[in-house]
Design an enzyme around this catalytic site. Structure first.
Site, mmCIF file in Angstrom:
data_model
loop_
_atom_site.group_PDB
_atom_site.id
_atom_site.type_symbol
_atom_site.label_atom_id
_atom_site.label_comp_id
_atom_site.label_asym_id
_atom_site.label_seq_id
_atom_site.Cartn_x
_atom_site.Cartn_y
_atom_site.Cartn_z
ATOM 1 N N ASP A 85 0.863 -1.183 0.000
ATOM 2 C CA ASP A 85 0.000 0.000 0.000
ATOM 3 C C ASP A 85 0.896 1.228 0.000
ATOM 4 O OD1 ASP A 85 -2.011 1.866 0.301
ATOM 5 O OD2 ASP A 85 -2.346 1.458 2.424
ATOM 6 N N ASP A 87 0.765 5.354 -0.194
ATOM 7 C CA ASP A 87 -0.021 6.585 -0.229
ATOM 8 C C ASP A 87 0.713 7.687 0.508
ATOM 9 O OD1 ASP A 87 -0.490 6.363 2.492
ATOM 10 O OD2 ASP A 87 -2.550 5.669 2.280
ATOM 11 N N ASP A 278 3.441 1.221 3.247
ATOM 12 C CA ASP A 278 2.840 1.069 4.576
ATOM 13 C C ASP A 278 3.152 -0.357 5.018
ATOM 14 O OD1 ASP A 278 1.332 0.937 6.851
ATOM 15 O OD2 ASP A 278 -0.484 1.742 5.956
#
Length: 374
Positions: A85, A87, A278
């Protein structure tokens, strides 16, 4: 909610393999996460979604024998995809960036990750699925027999490699030259080589403001029969061996030079080569991840598959807008002084108060809580 309903009635989800072994979860528009759902077919889950109208829709990266059991042990874990992930949460300075700047920065890290997965870990493009998350970044799924049964510790080691954790000079100086012939250390060696082949005196002056000339003279000295600068310019060999001096004369001064400059180059390399992921998502073997072609409740954009070869030119603010949200305008009340964004290849600069805007922009502005529908 009415526009999400319209979207789900007119569009299909992207169904992951072995749907019947996946746990399904969702967050409604009013309420908290509901999970431990199970569906056997695309038709069954789409009918459910059209009734429930989720604000966010997820499925497990894991495969279970009994995915609808509420206790993890009773689900009987069978394996899991390897998930990354990416972001804005882990991007330095993201709090000062615009949404468009965040998307561009996270894309850089996603490209680095993909390069490492294919070049360093040997995964083929067919083993990797890439998705725009619908929010501020991307999700990368690795599907391979090599990873399905990995435990959390093994996945953490992969995450550490991706984030270039644990590299320090004291350990590096003890490694044999062969360690620098592949993977991240090979890339680091090339980075050092390019640095010394194209030596920037202004950079050296910043590192050694009072002794930069002495350092340049030091580079003309010899190490194992060749000039130190030539040794550092060579793409092969362990450069950190310079920290172990054979010549005891002036040992401390030379070690200080090497330790300072190589430490600085190491930090520069990390910032230019690591992928900010992450890591808890990667290590979690029970993780729920966003459903392909679902809508992200905080933007109204689609969770959209992206071909790896098209990532560099992919623009979510053009290509993740649902067709059903295009071609009509609605009125909104902007709650802030001004709002600027480029969407669907158009620049929008909106002032506080009542505005007539395309529906996709209205949904986006409402979702990020800068506007209300009128």
């Amino acid at each position: 909610m009415q526009y999400f309903r319209e979207y789900y009635y007119k569009n299909h989800l992207g169904i992951p393999d072995m749907l019947f072994q996946r746990e399904i979860g969702f967050i409604p528009f009013n309420g908290t996460m509901i999970r431990h759902k199970k569906f056997d077919s695309q038709n069954e889950i789409e009918n459910f979604v059209r009734r429930a109208i989720p604000r966010h829709l997820y499925y497990s990266s894991s495969y279970y024998r009994f995915p609808d059991q509420h206790k993890m042990l009773e689900k009987e874990w069978l394996g899991a995809e390897l998930i990354f992930d990416l972001d804005a949460d882990h991007i330095e300075g993201a709090d000062k960036m615009t949404y468009m700047e965040i998307l561009a920065e996270v894309k850089k890290h996603t490209l680095r990750l993909l390069e490492m997965l294919m070049d360093d870990f040997g995964f083929e493009e067919k083993n990797i699925r890439l998705y725009f998350s619908g929010g501020r970044g991307y999700h990368v799924h690795v599907e391979s027999d090599r990873i399905y049964t990995m435990d959390s510790d093994s996945r953490r080691e992969i995450g550490d490699y991706i984030k270039i954790e644990g590299l320090n000079m004291e350990d590096l100086k003890l490694l044999d030259d062969s360690y620098f012939e592949y993977g991240i250390l090979k890339k680091f060696n090339i980075y050092i080589s390019n640095f010394y082949r194209n030596l920037d005196e202004n950079y050296i002056k910043k590192v050694f403001p009072k002794s930069w000339w002495n350092y340049l003279e030091y580079l003309e000295k010899y190490y194992n029969g060749e000039k130190i600068r030539d040794f550092l310019s060579n793409e092969k060999g362990n450069k950190f061996k310079l920290l172990i001096k054979q010549n005891k004369s002036n040992e401390n001064a030379s070690i200080d030079y090497d330790r300072i400059i190589l430490g600085k180059i190491l930090e520069d390399f990390k910032s230019n080569a690591l992928a900010e992921i992450d890591e808890p998502v990667t290590t979690d073997i029970h993780r729920l991840i966003r459903f392909p072609y679902s809508l992200h409740g905080k933007t109204g954009l689609m969770v959209k598959p992206v071909a790896i070869g098209e990532l560099k030119t992919f623009n979510p603010l053009d290509e993740a807008i649902p067709d059903v949200f295009q071609g009509r305008d609605v009125k909104i009340n902007l709650k802030i002084d001004k709002f600027s964004i480029e969407m669907n290849r158009q620049n929008y600069n909106i002032a506080r108060g009542e505005n007539s805007v395309p529906l996709y922009l209205a949904i986006f502005a409402s979702a990020i809580d800068v506007a209300d529908f009128i």
